[in-house]
Design an enzyme around this catalytic site. Structure first.
Site, PDB file in Angstrom:
ATOM      1  N   GLU A 177       9.453 -10.641   5.687  1.00  0.00           N
ATOM      2  CA  GLU A 177      10.511 -11.213   4.852  1.00  0.00           C
ATOM      3  C   GLU A 177      11.725 -10.287   4.789  1.00  0.00           C
ATOM      4  O   GLU A 177      11.584  -9.061   4.739  1.00  0.00           O
ATOM      5  CB  GLU A 177       9.957 -11.448   3.444  1.00  0.00           C
ATOM      6  CG  GLU A 177      10.931 -12.041   2.457  1.00  0.00           C
ATOM      7  CD  GLU A 177      10.293 -12.237   1.092  1.00  0.00           C
ATOM      8  OE1 GLU A 177      11.044 -12.197   0.091  1.00  0.00           O
ATOM      9  OE2 GLU A 177       9.060 -12.406   1.014  1.00  0.00           O
ATOM     10  N   GLU A 221      19.557 -11.375  -2.706  1.00  0.00           N
ATOM     11  CA  GLU A 221      19.451 -12.120  -3.959  1.00  0.00           C
ATOM     12  C   GLU A 221      20.538 -11.680  -4.927  1.00  0.00           C
ATOM     13  O   GLU A 221      20.779 -10.488  -5.104  1.00  0.00           O
ATOM     14  CB  GLU A 221      18.063 -11.912  -4.569  1.00  0.00           C
ATOM     15  CG  GLU A 221      16.958 -12.527  -3.719  1.00  0.00           C
ATOM     16  CD  GLU A 221      15.576 -12.268  -4.281  1.00  0.00           C
ATOM     17  OE1 GLU A 221      14.899 -13.232  -4.646  1.00  0.00           O
ATOM     18  OE2 GLU A 221      15.171 -11.088  -4.330  1.00  0.00           O
ATOM     19  N   THR A 233       8.984 -10.988 -14.240  1.00  0.00           N
ATOM     20  CA  THR A 233       9.981 -11.772 -13.499  1.00  0.00           C
ATOM     21  C   THR A 233      11.221 -12.001 -14.349  1.00  0.00           C
ATOM     22  O   THR A 233      12.354 -11.867 -13.875  1.00  0.00           O
ATOM     23  CB  THR A 233       9.377 -13.122 -13.072  1.00  0.00           C
ATOM     24  OG1 THR A 233       8.229 -12.896 -12.267  1.00  0.00           O
ATOM     25  CG2 THR A 233      10.388 -13.943 -12.293  1.00  0.00           C
TER      26      THR A 233
END
Length: 561
Positions: free
Chosen positions: A322, A326, A418
């Site tokens: 990956e 972001e 998160t």
């Protein structure tokens, strides 16, 4: 000739089910086949939305590593399961419609409860329709049969009532006596006409379910197969469709069929494609139907504002390699860059880099990925470079799929880690929040039709290209006019609760699930503007969707006969 009736055992010709359990065999068989079909339908549906972030955790991921078709259903198996399920339900309901008066109440109540449960769990609509409802239907069949059997045991006078009906030459199934028959819980005596109606009902159910299944699967027949197959863990995984060229997609001109939506519905306008997060669970994104084996991805976009809102650009392989960019909505002046290898939970590679005014201005962001290094650019400025020798055991080097979109990392339903990483929580009353992508230029540094894994090493040397060569297109992209490199804002150790895959619903473990796509059909090609068209056709032509619709129309015509 003796009228058709229950003829098993000594009660033949009496209209009364025979003693013992033989009369339960059809019902039990239909419930069993219907339940197995529900498993296939549910599993196929979960595979199709397992990257979208709104699959309820109440649905266990059974058989993730079995590798067999039952737990990784193909579209063909899904179609067969739909047919079997529809036929079993139709046969069960038709056989019991007159001798079981409770069906008309049980089915709406149980199915309605399943829908309410799905809504309360904020489950995906596809999961409710193709996951919860088939299971609820099987449960209603069991409840119906159980209640009727219990009532028969509690009402032994049923047999006497049937005998009275026979002496008066009245059929308990006759419409004139349906009400009284229902009140007395009498089983019906099937007639030849009812047998024909049963056959006709079976055919109608088959046609209806066929039309539904073909229509549902029609859009998945083209370049879209959902799989949890990690080629480093499972042999026989499908090949990855290769881009093998450069495409320049202008989203201000509308959608293209080389990118498929998931997690929500992106919208198109004069500024490009918008990914809007308006409420909890929204995670709209676009995913490429192709993979690149080393290459360059250039995206011109504006990030979404809002505390806890995350805009993501992700390159992700089936082996869980990956590369990410972001943007956190709480800070309009930075971008987080990150990379992973084979899904290993190592969170020390994240780094915040400068990306000024990223929510108000369109800026071009570039990920340039080769076997030797990864370079991240912001508006022509190199903000980060990672060389293979810097992290040889963590360097991503397997074919990557491209996806981008927005999601709410600060959603209160997310894990605390998160929410903290996304700088939430998110206040949805301040929304909606939109990420806008104007264009994307993607170059595959390899050539060929598809990429396969020759072994489970996860090294780029193990990747094979059908009809081309790895690094066969290296250097084909236009040179980048880069300014002096900018220093990182901060290094960052991401929380283990931050999902890999960039967007909530992305895979975070080495076992998948991973989305893979099928090959572009023979006779179709990818154009330079990112559209899949017939050879010699216009780039405005869409994939051949009328074919499944035609089959659906034919099935519906058969239904009306």
């Amino acid at each position: 000739m003796q009228p058709q009736s229950w003829r098993l055992g000594p009660a033949a010709g009496t209209g009364v089910p025979p003693p013992g359990c033989w009369h339960l065999v059809p019902e039990v068989s239909e419930i069993t086949i219907g339940s197995l079909s529900s498993v296939v339908i549910w599993k196929y549906t979960v595979q199709g939305i397992n990257q979208r972030g709104n699959v309820s955790s109440e649905w266990p991921d059974l058989g993730e590593n079995t590798g067999d078709d039952f737990f990784h259903p193909s579209p063909g198996l899904m179609l067969f399961a739909c047919l079997a399920f529809g036929c079993c339900v139709s046969s069960f309901a038709h056989r019991r419609q007159s001798r079981d008066p409770f069906q008309a109440v049980i089915y709406p109540v149980v199915l309605g409860a399943a829908v309410l449960i799905g809504l309360s769990l904020r489950a995906d609509a596809h999961l409710v329709l193709l996951g919860y409802l088939p299971w609820a239907t099987c449960a209603a069949m069991i409840i119906s049969m159980s209640i009727h059997g219990l009532c028969r045991r509690l009402r032994p006078q049923v047999s006497r009532t049937i005998d009275e009906e026979k002496r008066s030459h009245r059929n308990p199934c006759d419409a004139r006596h349906c009400t009284r028959a229902a009140l007395n819980l009498k089983p019906c005596i099937p007639t030849n006409g009812e047998s024909a109606m049963f056959t006709h009902g079976w055919r109608r159910a088959t046609a209806a379910v066929t039309a539904t299944a073909i229509t549902l699967l029609g859009n998945t027949a083209f370049a879209q197969t959902w799989s949890a197959c990690n080629p480093l863990l499972t042999s026989g995984c499908p090949a990855n469709t290769a881009l093998g060229m450069t495409i320049n997609v202008d989203f201000t001109q509308g959608e293209v069929n080389s990118f498929l939506p998931s997690g929500g519905t992106p919208t198109y306008g004069p500024d490009g494609v918008s990914f809007t997060v308006a409420r909890s669970g929204n995670a709209p994104q676009l995913e490429s139907i192709f993979y690149i084996m080393f290459g360059r991805v250039e995206v011109t976009m504006k990030a979404a504002p809002g505390a806890g809102i995350v805009s993501s650009l992700v390159l992700l392989s089936d082996a869980l390699d990956e590369i990410d960019m972001e943007w956190l909505g709480s800070d309009p002046n930075e971008v987080q860059t990150n990379f992973f290898s084979q899904g290993r939970p190592i969170y020390t590679n994240a780094q915040f880099n400068p990306a000024p005014n990223n929510q108000a201005e369109f800026t071009t962001y570039i990920i340039d990925w080769t076997a030797d290094r990864i370079i991240w650019y912001v508006g022509g400025t190199v903000v980060r470079t990672v060389h293979f020798n810097d992290a040889p055991d963590l360097y991503p080097q397997t074919p990557m799929q491209i996806k981008f979109g927005a999601w709410a990392g600060g959603d209160p339903s997310n894990p605390p880690g998160t929410i903290e990483w996304a700088r939430g929580p998110t206040d949805f009353s301040q929304g909606p929040f939109s990420m806008v992508v104007r264009s994307a230029v993607i170059t595959d540094y390899s050539t060929g039709k598809q990429y396969t894994y020759s072994d489970a090493s996860g090294k780029w040397q193990s990747i094979r290209s059908e009809g081309g060569a790895i690094n066969g297109n290296l250097g084909a992209a236009q040179p980048i006019s880069a300014t002096v490199s900018a220093p990182p804002v901060t290094t960052h150790t991401a929380s283990p609760t931050v999902p890999q895959g960039g967007i909530i619903g992305g895979s975070s473990t080495g076992t998948g699930p991973v989305r893979t796509v099928g090959p572009i059909p023979d006779g179709w090609v990818m154009t330079s503007d990112g559209k899949v068209v017939p050879i010699g056709g216009s780039s405005t032509v869409n994939p051949p969707k009328p074919i499944p619709l035609l089959w659906a129309c034919l099935a519906l015509w058969w239904l009306r006969r």
